[in-house]
Design a protein around this motif. Structure first.
Motif, PDB file in Angstrom:
ATOM      1  N   SER A  47       0.829  -1.214   0.000  1.00 43.11           N
ATOM      2  CA  SER A  47       0.000   0.000   0.000  1.00 43.11           C
ATOM      3  C   SER A  47       0.862   1.261   0.000  1.00 43.11           C
ATOM      4  O   SER A  47       0.569   2.220  -0.724  1.00 43.11           O
ATOM      5  CB  SER A  47      -0.928   0.023   1.214  1.00 43.11           C
ATOM      6  OG  SER A  47      -1.898  -0.974   1.118  1.00 43.11           O
ATOM      7  N   ALA A  48       1.929   1.254   0.796  1.00 46.77           N
ATOM      8  CA  ALA A  48       2.828   2.412   0.854  1.00 46.77           C
ATOM      9  C   ALA A  48       3.508   2.644  -0.489  1.00 46.77           C
ATOM     10  O   ALA A  48       3.651   3.791  -0.930  1.00 46.77           O
ATOM     11  CB  ALA A  48       3.862   2.216   1.957  1.00 46.77           C
ATOM     12  N   LEU A  49       3.928   1.554  -1.141  1.00 47.29           N
ATOM     13  CA  LEU A  49       4.544   1.689  -2.467  1.00 47.29           C
ATOM     14  C   LEU A  49       3.553   2.289  -3.458  1.00 47.29           C
ATOM     15  O   LEU A  49       3.897   3.195  -4.231  1.00 47.29           O
ATOM     16  CB  LEU A  49       5.039   0.337  -2.982  1.00 47.29           C
ATOM     17  CG  LEU A  49       6.257  -0.261  -2.283  1.00 47.29           C
ATOM     18  CD1 LEU A  49       6.523  -1.669  -2.815  1.00 47.29           C
ATOM     19  CD2 LEU A  49       7.484   0.617  -2.460  1.00 47.29           C
ATOM     20  N   GLU A  50       2.315   1.788  -3.444  1.00 45.98           N
ATOM     21  CA  GLU A  50       1.292   2.286  -4.360  1.00 45.98           C
ATOM     22  C   GLU A  50       0.992   3.764  -4.110  1.00 45.98           C
ATOM     23  O   GLU A  50       0.883   4.553  -5.050  1.00 45.98           O
ATOM     24  CB  GLU A  50       0.011   1.460  -4.217  1.00 45.98           C
ATOM     25  CG  GLU A  50       0.152   0.062  -4.762  1.00 45.98           C
ATOM     26  CD  GLU A  50      -1.057  -0.819  -4.495  1.00 45.98           C
ATOM     27  OE1 GLU A  50      -1.227  -1.787  -5.249  1.00 45.98           O
ATOM     28  OE2 GLU A  50      -1.809  -0.566  -3.517  1.00 45.98           O
ATOM     29  N   GLU A  51       0.885   4.147  -2.821  1.00 48.58           N
ATOM     30  CA  GLU A  51       0.617   5.547  -2.479  1.00 48.58           C
ATOM     31  C   GLU A  51       1.728   6.469  -2.960  1.00 48.58           C
ATOM     32  O   GLU A  51       1.472   7.611  -3.340  1.00 48.58           O
ATOM     33  CB  GLU A  51       0.446   5.698  -0.967  1.00 48.58           C
ATOM     34  CG  GLU A  51      -0.844   5.137  -0.436  1.00 48.58           C
ATOM     35  CD  GLU A  51      -0.934   5.179   1.084  1.00 48.58           C
ATOM     36  OE1 GLU A  51      -0.086   5.832   1.732  1.00 48.58           O
ATOM     37  OE2 GLU A  51      -1.854   4.533   1.618  1.00 48.58           O
ATOM     38  N   ASP A  52       2.957   5.980  -2.943  1.00 45.69           N
ATOM     39  CA  ASP A  52       4.099   6.782  -3.380  1.00 45.69           C
ATOM     40  C   ASP A  52       4.368   6.664  -4.875  1.00 45.69           C
ATOM     41  O   ASP A  52       5.316   7.262  -5.380  1.00 45.69           O
ATOM     42  CB  ASP A  52       5.353   6.366  -2.605  1.00 45.69           C
ATOM     43  CG  ASP A  52       5.272   6.735  -1.126  1.00 45.69           C
ATOM     44  OD1 ASP A  52       4.435   7.592  -0.761  1.00 45.69           O
ATOM     45  OD2 ASP A  52       6.044   6.167  -0.329  1.00 45.69           O
ATOM     46  N   GLY A  53       3.554   5.873  -5.573  1.00 45.77           N
ATOM     47  CA  GLY A  53       3.726   5.716  -7.013  1.00 45.77           C
ATOM     48  C   GLY A  53       4.966   4.915  -7.388  1.00 45.77           C
ATOM     49  O   GLY A  53       5.506   5.081  -8.481  1.00 45.77           O
ATOM     50  N   LEU A  54       5.424   4.066  -6.479  1.00 47.24           N
ATOM     51  CA  LEU A  54       6.629   3.272  -6.726  1.00 47.24           C
ATOM     52  C   LEU A  54       6.255   1.881  -7.230  1.00 47.24           C
ATOM     53  O   LEU A  54       5.171   1.375  -6.915  1.00 47.24           O
ATOM     54  CB  LEU A  54       7.445   3.154  -5.436  1.00 47.24           C
ATOM     55  CG  LEU A  54       7.962   4.483  -4.882  1.00 47.24           C
ATOM     56  CD1 LEU A  54       8.567   4.277  -3.501  1.00 47.24           C
ATOM     57  CD2 LEU A  54       8.970   5.088  -5.835  1.00 47.24           C
ATOM     58  N   PRO A  55       7.141   1.252  -7.997  1.00 43.40           N
ATOM     59  CA  PRO A  55       6.838  -0.081  -8.518  1.00 43.40           C
ATOM     60  C   PRO A  55       6.832  -1.127  -7.390  1.00 43.40           C
ATOM     61  O   PRO A  55       7.584  -1.019  -6.424  1.00 43.40           O
ATOM     62  CB  PRO A  55       7.978  -0.359  -9.497  1.00 43.40           C
ATOM     63  CG  PRO A  55       9.086   0.533  -9.061  1.00 43.40           C
ATOM     64  CD  PRO A  55       8.446   1.737  -8.445  1.00 43.40           C
TER      65      PRO A  55
END
Length: 68
Positions: A47-55
């Motif tokens: 979820s944190a990766l998705e929120e930050d737009g990271l792969p």
């Protein structure tokens, strides 16, 4: 779906980590508690990766037994 490694530490706690998500680990007093906790950790990590737009890293972990 993610592969995890589960092992017991010197204090008797179960440690569980997800090698494909660097630094994603948790613990529990029982195996069941540790596995529940790592599911939450994996979900939060992604979820944190998705929120930050990271792969999101692909699952690329393999295990082998080595006889010594």
């Amino acid at each position: 779906m993610r592969q995890v490694i589960l092992y017991r530490d010197e204090d008797g706690y179960w440690i569980v980590e997800c090698p494909s998500l660097k630094g994603c680990l948790s613990q529990g007093k029982t195996k069941e508690e540790a596995l529940t906790n790592i599911k939450e950790a994996i979900s939060g990590y992604i979820s944190a990766l998705e929120e930050d737009g990271l792969p999101i890293p692909e699952e690329n972990f393999e295990t082998f037994l080595v006889v010594v």
